[in-house]
Scaffold this motif. Structure first.
Motif, PDB file in Angstrom:
ATOM      1  N   GLN A 204      -0.917   7.480   5.796  1.00  0.00           N
ATOM      2  CA  GLN A 204      -2.207   7.171   5.160  1.00  0.00           C
ATOM      3  C   GLN A 204      -2.314   5.684   4.848  1.00  0.00           C
ATOM      4  O   GLN A 204      -3.368   5.072   5.041  1.00  0.00           O
TER       5      GLN A 204
ATOM      6  N   LYS B 184       0.835  -1.206   0.000  1.00  0.00           N
ATOM      7  CA  LYS B 184       0.000   0.000   0.000  1.00  0.00           C
ATOM      8  C   LYS B 184       0.868   1.254   0.000  1.00  0.00           C
ATOM      9  O   LYS B 184       0.557   2.242  -0.679  1.00  0.00           O
TER      10      LYS B 184
ATOM     11  N   TYR C  40       0.803   4.145  -2.831  1.00  0.00           N
ATOM     12  CA  TYR C  40       0.510   5.539  -2.503  1.00  0.00           C
ATOM     13  C   TYR C  40       1.658   6.473  -2.886  1.00  0.00           C
ATOM     14  O   TYR C  40       1.436   7.632  -3.260  1.00  0.00           O
TER      15      TYR C  40
ATOM     16  N   GLU D 269      -4.985   3.051   6.426  1.00  0.00           N
ATOM     17  CA  GLU D 269      -5.809   2.301   5.484  1.00  0.00           C
ATOM     18  C   GLU D 269      -5.791   0.810   5.835  1.00  0.00           C
ATOM     19  O   GLU D 269      -6.775   0.096   5.627  1.00  0.00           O
TER      20      GLU D 269
END
Length: 417
Positions: free
Chosen positions: A161, A30, A34, A165
């Motif tokens: 973030q 992730k 990102y 998440e």
């Protein structure tokens, strides 16, 4: 502020330590996603840092360390994905067995807890440290240089973030954005929260951390690296290695800073060196014996100052010294080296063996460039630092260097006799 950050990091470390490899890899994937999806924000912050750095007169070497571009950011994201593919050391049983008492004992790898890293103008370090710490179940508190605070803040925001998440606390990876140097001194005394401190910067920062920190410190990254050219080497191959070690990326800590040349070949080798260095844009700083041979060549050359043997140029500058032989070369390295990376170029097996055995550096090379001292090149994935000390970790620090171990004993109502 730091007290709150420390408490948050410590709390996050307990949760990270319980994650499975699959859960940790999901976070890393992730983060890589990102970083690419929000690259515009990171690059915009980096442009602002670069503009301010130019106004403040930073050297080209430092600007190169600071700069990001789409290709470099893509490479950083790919490095995170590479960490996903590495074996997770946490939970690995190092050794053990059944004791005469009936107790079954094993030594098991576990996370260190919270890692503190102080570094300068290297924005890639932010992601390297975060990915390695998360893979090993550690939280991290990062303090980058004032030259990169916008870039670091934007990068950590993306990482946080990704953490949230995946249902993990943002406090797992935090950055000290305030450039006030007083916060560094405060960080050095956060032994209640930080389990290991890694300074990545100049000699002054390392000295400060060694003298002031109440936290165990891993020092390294200062690379006064040497190459010794003995009298048996072919010139063409030697020059190819020297160019790579100096000119491929001179701002890196594993670039060569001093070339030691055997006196038997100096008269013929140094003119060839001058021609090659001129083509590579390298300025030579020569001792008296080398200066005589180099002054008639095309490369820019000047007398070397004694203190330059002890410092990193991190630029297209190279010291050149003529030595009487292997003993003289080893003595010079022992006096001026930083135990980072040193190499011998030779076709003599006995010289190669002596150099490997007698040069006490974290990485020693035979007929190869010093530029290989790197976690990725060593197959470790992204590195958190290059340690030049001897306790706990040495050389490029990959995943295992971010773990410790605990002893676990299994009994059947076993008591000590």
């Amino acid at each position: 502020m730091l007290e709150q950050m420390g408490a948050a990091a410590k709390a996050a470390s307990y949760k990270l330590a319980l994650l499975s490899s699959r859960e940790k890899n999901r976070v890393l994937e992730k983060i890589a996603e990102y970083l690419e999806a929000q690259s515009a924000e990171i690059l915009r912050a980096n442009e602002q840092d670069l503009a301010e750095a130019r106004e403040n007169g930073l050297s080209e070497a430092m600007l190169d360390r600071l700069a990001l571009n789409p290709a470099r950011l893509k490479s950083i994201a790919d490095d995170v994905r590479q960490v996903c593919n590495l074996a997770d050391p946490v939970g690995q049983v190092i050794d053990g067995g059944l004791l005469d008492s009936g107790l079954r004992i094993e030594r098991r790898r576990v996370p260190l807890g919270v890692i503190g890293v102080i570094y300068e103008a290297r924005p890639n370090v932010t992601v390297d440290v975060a990915s390695l710490c998360l893979k090993t179940g550690n939280a991290a508190i990062l303090r980058g240089g004032k030259e990169t605070w916008r870039t670091n803040a934007a990068t950590v925001k993306v990482i946080q973030q990704a953490l949230e998440e995946c249902g993990l606390p943002a406090g797992a990876i935090q950055a000290i954005e305030n450039p006030d140097r007083a916060l560094v001194n405060e960080m050095l005394h956060m032994d209640k929260y930080i389990d290991m401190l890694i300074p990545r910067g100049g000699a002054g920062l390392h000295k400060l951390c060694r003298e002031q920190s109440t936290i165990p410190v891993i020092t390294g990254g200062i690379g006064v690296c040497h190459i010794f050219v003995d009298d048996s080497i072919e010139f063409e191959q030697a020059l190819k290695i020297i160019v790579n070690a100096k000119a491929q990326r001179p701002s890196a800590c594993n670039s060569v800073e001093t070339l030691l040349v055997h006196q038997r070949i100096a008269e013929t080798f140094l003119p060839a060196l001058s021609k090659q260095m001129a083509q590579s844009g390298v300025t030579l700083h020569a001792d008296d014996n080398a200066l005589t041979q180099l002054q008639s060549g095309p490369a820019s050359v000047m007398p070397v100052k004694a203190e330059q043997y002890n410092d990193e140029y991190l630029s297209l500058d190279l010291n050149v010294k003529v030595v009487s032989g292997l003993d003289d070369a080893i003595a010079h390295i022992r006096e001026h080296g930083t135990q980072h990376s040193d190499a011998i170029l030779t076709r003599t097996l006995s010289n190669a063996n002596r150099f490997v055995n007698e040069v006490d550096s974290s990485a020693v090379y035979v007929n190869a460039s010093t530029r290989f001292t790197d976690g990725g090149q060593f197959g470790l994935g992204a590195e958190v630092a290059v340690s030049t000390q001897k306790l706990h970790a040495r050389g490029p620090m990959g995943l295992e260097a971010l773990t410790t171990y605990k002893w676990v004993g299994f009994g059947e109502d076993t008591i000590r006799a």
